[in-house]
Design an enzyme around this catalytic site. Sequence first.
Site, PDB file in Angstrom:
ATOM      1  N   ASP A 215       0.812  -1.209   0.000  1.00 39.96           N
ATOM      2  CA  ASP A 215       0.000   0.000   0.000  1.00 39.96           C
ATOM      3  C   ASP A 215       0.853   1.270   0.000  1.00 39.96           C
ATOM      4  O   ASP A 215       0.479   2.277  -0.609  1.00 39.96           O
ATOM      5  CB  ASP A 215      -0.922   0.010   1.226  1.00 39.96           C
TER       6      ASP A 215
ATOM      7  N   ALA B 221     -11.443   5.848   1.496  1.00 40.78           N
ATOM      8  CA  ALA B 221     -10.432   4.837   1.165  1.00 40.78           C
ATOM      9  C   ALA B 221      -9.400   4.700   2.272  1.00 40.78           C
ATOM     10  O   ALA B 221      -8.860   3.614   2.504  1.00 40.78           O
ATOM     11  CB  ALA B 221      -9.750   5.187  -0.148  1.00 40.78           C
TER      12      ALA B 221
END
Length: 254
Positions: free
Chosen positions: A43, A151
């Site tokens: 990520d 998100a």
Amino acid sequence: MTARIAFLASPTPEAEAARRRLEAEVGPCPPAEADVLVALGGDGFMLQTLHRHGQLGVPVYGMKLGSVGFLMNQYRPEGLLERLEQARPTVLRPLEMEAVTEGGATIGSLAYNEVSLLRQTRQAAHLRIRVNGQCKLPELVCDGVLVATPAGSTAYNYSAHGPILPLGTDVIALTPLAAFRPRRWRGALLRSDAEVGIEVLEPHKRPVSATADSHEVRDVVEVRIRESRHRTVTLLFDPEHDLADRILNEQFES
């Protein structure tokens, strides 16, 4: 599929080896000429990719080759072209941070996950919080505070006991970090078009830094945060790995 694909890899042996393998099979392409970017890593690398190449307006398909992969698909080099054809788009709109430092500089940055303000020393931060110009908290004594996108709501925000926000909701989360006063304040849900203003009280005695994703600005005296009105990025996900579904499922994890 005839799309031009640019492969980007985090600086790890595993990710670099995957990039070389995929480029040997599909062919290399610079990001500026690509129809889709494939990010290989975790990520953190996905966020770096969005910050570096988001202005290109090219969709990004991530494959997990890192420790955390919430924004990534599973790594499988076989059948990549077919996976890209079947991938579902998810549009994300980042936050814009504008930080003013003690020295008078104004520094802007984008955040796809969150903007966080943190105390720089052992002493708690004293912050004043405004929403759309109206003072909502005259003084928050805390380790810090953050503003998270949907998100990013499952990342640092969730660790700070903030709410998980479904994708597609026009909401952002304002979450305190170890609030001491008011002790019972747990944060707020705000419309995504709200502007959050945070003023640092006693900045010389109680210095505070502001971070947009991984971009840190130290010794800030004021920070303004709002959802970007102009910038969006598109992430691609396998149908069985849909980001909205995973954010929903996080709310039922024990």
